[in-house]
Structures are given as C-alpha cells and as structure tokens.
Design a protein around this motif. Structure first.
Motif, mmCIF file in Angstrom:
data_model
loop_
_atom_site.group_PDB
_atom_site.id
_atom_site.type_symbol
_atom_site.label_atom_id
_atom_site.label_comp_id
_atom_site.label_asym_id
_atom_site.label_seq_id
_atom_site.Cartn_x
_atom_site.Cartn_y
_atom_site.Cartn_z
ATOM 1 N N SER A 1 0.832 -1.216 0.000
ATOM 2 C CA SER A 1 0.000 0.000 0.000
ATOM 3 C C SER A 1 0.861 1.260 0.000
ATOM 4 N N ASP A 2 2.043 1.195 0.606
ATOM 5 C CA ASP A 2 2.944 2.353 0.594
ATOM 6 C C ASP A 2 3.462 2.608 -0.822
ATOM 7 N N LEU A 3 3.772 1.541 -1.546
ATOM 8 C CA LEU A 3 4.217 1.695 -2.929
ATOM 9 C C LEU A 3 3.088 2.231 -3.797
ATOM 10 N N VAL A 4 1.878 1.710 -3.611
ATOM 11 C CA VAL A 4 0.730 2.169 -4.395
ATOM 12 C C VAL A 4 0.526 3.672 -4.205
ATOM 13 N N ARG A 5 0.563 4.131 -2.939
ATOM 14 C CA ARG A 5 0.370 5.563 -2.655
ATOM 15 C C ARG A 5 1.500 6.400 -3.243
ATOM 16 N N TYR A 6 2.722 5.912 -3.113
ATOM 17 C CA TYR A 6 3.882 6.653 -3.610
ATOM 18 C C TYR A 6 3.788 6.860 -5.121
ATOM 19 N N LEU A 7 3.437 5.820 -5.858
ATOM 20 C CA LEU A 7 3.378 5.933 -7.316
ATOM 21 C C LEU A 7 2.276 6.883 -7.768
ATOM 22 N N ILE A 8 1.163 6.883 -7.030
ATOM 23 C CA ILE A 8 0.085 7.826 -7.368
ATOM 24 C C ILE A 8 0.537 9.265 -7.112
ATOM 25 N N GLU A 9 1.129 9.496 -5.958
ATOM 26 C CA GLU A 9 1.468 10.865 -5.549
ATOM 27 C C GLU A 9 2.632 11.451 -6.343
ATOM 28 N N TYR A 10 3.648 10.651 -6.591
ATOM 29 C CA TYR A 10 4.870 11.192 -7.178
ATOM 30 C C TYR A 10 5.081 10.842 -8.650
ATOM 31 N N HIS A 11 4.361 9.855 -9.151
ATOM 32 C CA HIS A 11 4.580 9.454 -10.542
ATOM 33 C C HIS A 11 3.294 9.404 -11.363
ATOM 34 N N GLN A 12 2.157 9.710 -10.751
ATOM 35 C CA GLN A 12 0.860 9.701 -11.436
ATOM 36 C C GLN A 12 0.601 8.352 -12.110
ATOM 37 N N ILE A 13 0.923 7.297 -11.383
ATOM 38 C CA ILE A 13 0.739 5.934 -11.855
ATOM 39 C C ILE A 13 -0.030 5.163 -10.793
ATOM 40 N N ARG A 14 -1.042 4.413 -11.220
ATOM 41 C CA ARG A 14 -1.825 3.619 -10.273
ATOM 42 C C ARG A 14 -1.624 2.133 -10.571
ATOM 43 N N ILE A 15 -1.087 1.411 -9.573
ATOM 44 C CA ILE A 15 -0.997 -0.048 -9.653
ATOM 45 C C ILE A 15 -1.917 -0.628 -8.575
ATOM 46 N N ALA A 16 -1.858 -1.936 -8.367
ATOM 47 C CA ALA A 16 -2.743 -2.583 -7.396
ATOM 48 C C ALA A 16 -1.933 -3.340 -6.354
ATOM 49 N N GLY A 17 -2.510 -3.456 -5.154
ATOM 50 C CA GLY A 17 -1.903 -4.273 -4.116
ATOM 51 C C GLY A 17 -2.331 -5.719 -4.261
ATOM 52 N N GLY A 18 -2.118 -6.493 -3.206
ATOM 53 C CA GLY A 18 -2.492 -7.894 -3.226
ATOM 54 C C GLY A 18 -3.909 -8.110 -2.736
ATOM 55 N N PHE A 19 -4.250 -9.385 -2.472
ATOM 56 C CA PHE A 19 -5.584 -9.756 -2.018
ATOM 57 C C PHE A 19 -5.488 -10.533 -0.708
ATOM 58 N N ASP B 1 -3.365 -0.994 -24.258
ATOM 59 C CA ASP B 1 -2.374 -0.001 -24.635
ATOM 60 C C ASP B 1 -1.178 0.017 -23.695
ATOM 61 N N ASN B 2 -1.307 -0.548 -22.501
ATOM 62 C CA ASN B 2 -0.197 -0.589 -21.550
ATOM 63 C C ASN B 2 0.723 -1.781 -21.778
ATOM 64 N N ALA B 3 0.386 -2.640 -22.723
ATOM 65 C CA ALA B 3 1.201 -3.823 -22.992
ATOM 66 C C ALA B 3 2.310 -3.474 -23.981
ATOM 67 N N CYS B 4 3.216 -2.602 -23.538
ATOM 68 C CA CYS B 4 4.366 -2.246 -24.362
ATOM 69 C C CYS B 4 5.454 -1.691 -23.453
ATOM 70 N N ARG B 5 6.671 -1.756 -23.911
ATOM 71 C CA ARG B 5 7.805 -1.335 -23.092
ATOM 72 C C ARG B 5 7.765 0.159 -22.770
ATOM 73 N N ALA B 6 7.345 0.969 -23.744
ATOM 74 C CA ALA B 6 7.309 2.415 -23.523
ATOM 75 C C ALA B 6 6.375 2.774 -22.377
ATOM 76 N N ALA B 7 5.223 2.096 -22.297
ATOM 77 C CA ALA B 7 4.264 2.387 -21.229
ATOM 78 C C ALA B 7 4.778 1.906 -19.882
ATOM 79 N N LEU B 8 5.543 0.809 -19.878
ATOM 80 C CA LEU B 8 5.994 0.216 -18.614
ATOM 81 C C LEU B 8 7.255 0.872 -18.046
ATOM 82 N N ARG B 9 8.018 1.551 -18.869
ATOM 83 C CA ARG B 9 9.252 2.164 -18.359
ATOM 84 C C ARG B 9 9.013 3.120 -17.195
ATOM 85 N N PRO B 10 8.001 4.001 -17.251
ATOM 86 C CA PRO B 10 7.751 4.869 -16.087
ATOM 87 C C PRO B 10 7.363 4.096 -14.831
ATOM 88 N N VAL B 11 6.666 2.975 -14.988
ATOM 89 C CA VAL B 11 6.314 2.147 -13.826
ATOM 90 C C VAL B 11 7.583 1.588 -13.199
#
Length: 363
Positions: free
Chosen positions: A311-329, A344-354
């Motif tokens: 959850s700390d990583l999820v919040r950090y990416l939203i706040e500082y990188h404008q990227i939203r990922i998901a936690g576990g279950f 559209d996210n299935a490419c290297r260019a889209a994943l590099r910022p992540v």
C-alpha cells in the motif's frame, strides 16, 4: 490535477477512439445503428474466444457472466469442482452456491498452475457435474494450462467453465479446439474497453447439456433467451434488455482495433511486455509471485518479501509518478503488488515509467 495512468488489472487504459465511442451522443438500444454494432461485436468476439459458437454480450460484469454460465450448466444439488488458485476462484464458488449447486474446492499450489493429474485424480474420487477454473487468476497473475485441464475433464465426460475475465485479449484462447464448454469474460480488461459488459461464449456442444437442465434458469440469466432474442431480431432489437449503449459501441471499436492489429501480434506484444516487466523486477531484487512459464501476459504479481508494504508503494506511485498499480488480495494484501500490462499498456514504452517509479521507491 495531473492525470493518473492506470496499470491496475481492470479497468485499464483505453484508446481515444474507444473513449469517444463511449461518450458520443446517446443512442437507443434498438434500431439499425445499435444492432449493427452489437451483432458485429458478437461476431468479432468469436475468434478472440476461439469459438464458432454463440457469444452473449450482457449488461453487467464478469461475475454476472459466470453466474449465467453456472445457471446454464448446473442443476440445483449438482456438484462443481473448482480449481482454487486464488480470490477469483472463490468468486466462482459463490456463483455455484448461489445457484443451488455444491462447490468442491481443489487447492492449487501457490505460485504454480493447476495440475491436470491432480484434476484427473479428483474426478475419479466422486461424482462431479461441472469443472470450473480461471484462465488467468487476477489476484496473482497465474496463467492456467486451459487446454490440458479441459482435456482431462472432457475425457471424464464433465463440462468445463473457464473464467477468462483477465485472460481474454491478452492470452490465446481456442475454446472449441480445447474442449471448453463455456467461457466468460468482461469488457474492461484485456479487450481494451470500458467496464459495463459481461461476455458469455457458448460452444455448440454445450446446447444439449443446457437443454437438459431441470432447475430454474432465471429470466435475465437464461442464456437461451439471449440467443433467441438475437436470432429473432438481429437488425432491430438483438439484446434481451436495455443495454448501456455507449459501452457496447466502445467494445465494438475496441474489437475493431484488435482486428486491425491482429490477434497473434497482440498476444506477442503482451508476452513481450510481461517479459520486460518481469526482468526489470527481478533486476531490482524483487521476487515474482508466479513461477516462470505460468505467468499471465496481462498482469504480474510481485512480492514485497517483507521489505515494504504494498500500500505504501501504491500511494507513492500515485502521488509522485501519477501511476496507479494494485496491491495484493486477502492475507497477501500487503505482501504483493500487481502491475497490469493489458491493452495499450502492454508495451515497453508504457511500462518504463512504472519500472522507474518502483526503482525510485526502493531507493
């Protein structure tokens, strides 16, 4: 506020053309314009599912599609064997029990795919009337060996329901050739469209079984009524009920985009995106949740190994990188994070910022 880009396993990022189709002028769910889009979408879904059979597009979601599939195949009091690979396997259990069936869970070893030999053994121990499992387990990123599992069930004479909500459009599907009876999905993941539609693909071999069902089928959830409506009025009123018109047009456009790209090209792109992300995560010292060879082309689960909370990583990416990922279950909620590489996210260019964001967080 800066726009946040979604790398969650649904809803996913969609193209501008798909968004424009959804938010165009409001149309009717009857008449030639809608009917053409609806019928075209059902036909364009057939090669994606890998079937010559009927495909229903219904307002709702993958969970509703699963319940419709269960109602089509399972009578009250009959038993469904569910290969328990994670959270969404248990969603299948709830659909079975909600339809009056008996659910038997067959545990799948964490991090590994369901074992066809284990399934064969389980089918030999008791009467099973339906086998259910996920194509891709969204909660972990596991890709199950659908063909091998379906073959075992077919040899035992047991119909097969496959939940491909996170698989369809990212991983190849050949449900007719594999012997899958019914396969389900939703509009908002690998197909690159927006939420709001459940999809049910029915093999031609399924209809005799469906006709034998004795217990109630429901009204809205009766797959026969949807097929009959499409056949009765394909040019004017192809759906059983009022549809989210814009969402159907969005799916129609997304499927036309897939058709233009080509399915094999699309699958290869998703596989390359998976390899790129997995290599990068291992390169920074993180462990992947699923063993190599069984990782989904559309979503990857990464372990935190106790070094941080997801959850700390999820919040950090939203706040500082404008990227939203998901936690576990569930119990693994803080021990795993998930990155989707669909559409559209299935490419290297889209994943590099992540990848850069994860590295910055770890630093």
């Amino acid at each position: 506020m800066a726009r946040i880009r979604n790398f969650t396993p649904g809803p996913v990022e969609v193209s501008e053309k798909v968004l424009a189709a959804q938010y165009g002028s409001q149309g009717l769910h009857v008449g030639p314009e809608f009917s053409q889009a609806y019928v075209r979408a059902t036909r364009n879904l057939q090669p994606v599912f890998g079937t010559d059979g009927y495909v229903a597009i219904v307002p709702g979601c993958g969970t509703l599609a699963n319940e419709m599939a269960v109602r089509a195949l399972l009578d009250e009091g009959q038993t469904a064997l569910i290969l328990d690979a994670g959270y969404f396997s248990n969603v299948l259990r709830k659909s079975v029990e909600g339809c009056g069936g008996i659910a038997v869970l067959l545990p799948v070893e964490p991090g590994r795919p369901a074992d066809p030999d284990q399934l064969r053994s389980a089918l030999g121990q008791q009467q099973i009337d339906l086998v259910c499992f996920t194509h891709v387990e969204t909660s972990t990123g596991l890709l199950n060996p659908v063909e091998a599992l379906a073959k075992v069930a077919s040899e035992a004479g047991v119909p097969v329901l496959v939940d491909s909500v996170s698989g369809l459009g990212t991983a190849a599907s050949h449900m007719d050739d594999w012997g899958v009876t019914i396969m389900t999905s939703g509009s908002q993941k690998g197909l690159g469209s927006v939420p709001g539609l459940g999809l049910v693909a029915v093999s031609d071999a399924a209809w005799p079984r469906i006709a034998q069902k004795k217990s109630p089928r429901g009204g809205f959830t009766d797959i026969r009524r949807w097929k009959e409506q499409l056949e009765a009025a394909p040019d004017w009123h192809p759906s059983l009920t009022t549809m989210p018109v814009g969402v159907v047009h969005a799916l129609d456009v997304a499927l036309l985009e897939m058709q233009t790209e080509g399915l094999e090209t699309r699958y290869a792109r998703h596989e390359d995106a998976r390899a790129f992300l997995c290599d990068a995560m291992e390169g920074v010292g993180l462990e992947l949740q699923i063993e190599e060879g069984s990782r989904s082309p559309g979503v990857t689960g990464v372990k935190t190994s106790g070094a941080f909370r997801s959850s700390d990583l999820v919040r950090y990416l939203i706040e500082y990188h404008q990227i939203r990922i998901a936690g576990g279950f569930g119990a693994n909620k803080e021990e795993v994070f998930r990155v989707a590489h669909m559409g559209d996210n299935a490419c290297r260019a889209a994943l590099r910022p992540v990848i850069a964001g994860v590295k910055a967080f770890l630093d």
